[in-house]
Design an enzyme around this catalytic site. Sequence first.
Site, short mmCIF file in Angstrom:
data_model
loop_
_atom_site.label_atom_id
_atom_site.label_comp_id
_atom_site.label_asym_id
_atom_site.label_seq_id
_atom_site.Cartn_x
_atom_site.Cartn_y
_atom_site.Cartn_z
CB THR A 62 -1.07 -0.12 0.90
OG1 THR A 62 -1.99 1.11 1.12
CG2 THR A 62 -0.19 0.14 2.43
CE LYS A 66 -2.57 0.22 -2.84
NZ LYS A 66 -3.64 0.52 -3.29
CG ASN A 87 -3.40 -4.48 -4.56
OD1 ASN A 87 -3.37 -5.35 -5.62
ND2 ASN A 87 -4.61 -4.54 -3.67
CG ASP A 102 -6.06 -1.60 -4.97
OD1 ASP A 102 -6.61 -2.22 -4.06
OD2 ASP A 102 -5.22 -0.68 -5.02
N GLY A 128 -4.66 9.82 -8.07
CA GLY A 128 -3.62 9.05 -7.52
C GLY A 128 -3.59 7.54 -7.93
NE ARG A 156 -0.60 12.09 -8.85
CZ ARG A 156 -0.80 11.79 -7.53
NH1 ARG A 156 -1.21 12.45 -6.52
NH2 ARG A 156 -0.42 10.65 -7.30
CE1 TYR A 227 -9.89 0.96 3.25
CE2 TYR A 227 -10.26 0.25 5.57
CZ TYR A 227 -9.25 0.36 4.32
OH TYR A 227 -8.24 0.05 4.64
N GLY A 248 -16.46 2.29 0.73
CA GLY A 248 -14.91 1.86 0.39
C GLY A 248 -14.77 0.57 1.03
P1 NDP Z 1 -2.69 8.84 -3.52
O1 NDP Z 1 -1.74 9.57 -2.35
O2 NDP Z 1 -2.16 8.15 -4.60
O3 NDP Z 1 -3.72 10.02 -4.09
C1 NDP Z 1 -4.40 10.85 -3.22
C2 NDP Z 1 -5.23 11.74 -4.04
O4 NDP Z 1 -6.08 12.32 -3.09
C3 NDP Z 1 -4.99 12.49 -5.09
O5 NDP Z 1 -5.75 12.60 -6.06
C4 NDP Z 1 -4.42 13.75 -4.19
O6 NDP Z 1 -4.62 14.92 -5.11
C5 NDP Z 1 -5.81 13.64 -3.70
N1 NDP Z 1 -5.76 14.55 -2.39
C6 NDP Z 1 -4.99 14.61 -1.26
N2 NDP Z 1 -5.41 15.59 -0.26
C7 NDP Z 1 -6.19 16.30 -0.90
C8 NDP Z 1 -6.77 17.67 -0.61
N3 NDP Z 1 -6.50 18.15 0.82
N4 NDP Z 1 -7.66 18.25 -1.43
C9 NDP Z 1 -8.12 17.67 -2.64
N5 NDP Z 1 -7.42 16.53 -3.25
C10 NDP Z 1 -6.38 15.91 -2.33
O7 NDP Z 1 -3.62 7.77 -2.76
P2 NDP Z 1 -4.53 6.77 -3.20
O8 NDP Z 1 -4.85 6.79 -4.38
O9 NDP Z 1 -3.76 5.35 -3.08
O10 NDP Z 1 -5.72 6.55 -2.33
C11 NDP Z 1 -6.74 7.58 -2.31
C12 NDP Z 1 -7.81 7.18 -1.29
O11 NDP Z 1 -8.53 5.85 -1.63
C13 NDP Z 1 -7.11 7.14 0.22
O12 NDP Z 1 -8.35 7.57 1.14
C14 NDP Z 1 -7.11 5.46 0.39
O13 NDP Z 1 -7.45 5.14 1.79
C15 NDP Z 1 -8.34 5.19 -0.42
N6 NDP Z 1 -8.42 3.63 -1.02
C16 NDP Z 1 -9.10 2.61 -0.59
C17 NDP Z 1 -9.13 1.55 -1.10
C18 NDP Z 1 -9.95 0.37 -0.58
O14 NDP Z 1 -9.70 -0.64 -0.83
N7 NDP Z 1 -11.29 0.89 -0.35
C19 NDP Z 1 -7.72 0.82 -1.80
C20 NDP Z 1 -6.98 2.01 -2.10
C21 NDP Z 1 -7.02 3.37 -1.47
P3 NDP Z 1 -3.21 15.63 -5.85
O15 NDP Z 1 -3.05 14.77 -6.91
O16 NDP Z 1 -3.48 16.96 -6.06
O17 NDP Z 1 -2.17 15.45 -4.56
#
Ligand code: NDP
Length: 286
Positions: A62, A66, A87, A102, A128, A156, A227, A248
Amino acid sequence: MMKQFGVIGHPIAHSLSPLMHNTAFALLGLDCTYQACDVPGGALADALEGFKCEEFVGLNVTIPHKEAVLDLLDEVDPEAGAIGAVNTIAFQVGGLIGHNTDAYGVLKSLEPYRDQIVGGTALLLGAGGSARAVSYVLLTHFFPSELVIANRSEQRAQDLAAQCKALSANTTINAMSLADSKVRQIIERSSLVINATSVGMTPSVDESPIHDDVPFHTGQIVMDLIYTPLETNFLKIASGRGARTISGLEMFLYQGARSFEIWTGQQMPVDRIRSVLAQRLKTNRV
Ligand code: NDP
């Protein structure tokens, strides 16, 4: 000998993966154990060598590893390669094999709503690692007529949209800033809205990726990848306006179930595990 499994990430202490997998091992009577292992960025290669020496059988991967882990594996399955993130690692005789479960988690979460999603507009908030898996599944399994990716960093979002265009010729793909006023109009016409940002996650539970009066409506599907909490502020707003919501927890359960199947060849008892995890989340012991 007891088989060893784990999840690597940083931070990792609050992961629910050990509870999920250890409960499944116990229910199925498997002599296996699963632990959370804190591996900071920069320590990944050495950590993988250590897990090989300790004869681990499988690992989940994680944040923040990843994407970086791809270069350290002997083989990456085609879906994980297309998504650009792994993952799940299976330790096999031929070496370390990377998978992306995922994507399966997203697929299983959305499958009950297929008819509403196919041919409609899908709005993806975030760009992300997890947003990559979501966009891949939408384009290869649900064929929306339009996919809009809105992210805090617009560049991005543009980069992800460019990658997505190679996956589908039949979906119109656009990218924009999350702050763009057009996001509200897109919500109005979307049949599916997915939050793949981390905004609203514990402890910042009062936050939401879209502020003010979000124009969700009946007939819409709204999913949050978060979640913790089980029902985010984003989902509360959506459900208050009549949308169908997906927590989630569904994606988390099914990505874990698919990893479990890759490692053990057995089906995880998903419904029983869902109850255990939901109970843990409701009692706020995460
Ligand atoms: P990443 O760190 O790769 O991406 C984070 C994302 O959130 C980016 O798009 C980032 O934008 C955005 N972001 C972060 N802070 C802010 C903010 N203050 N305002 C606006 N946008 C913001 O993380 P992941 O993609 O791996 O994970 C994202 C979410 O998904 C997490 O909460 C994680 O727990 C959840 N998740 C759940 C899973 C499940 O099985 N249910 C599996 C994987 C993840 P920017 O690009 O601008 O930084």
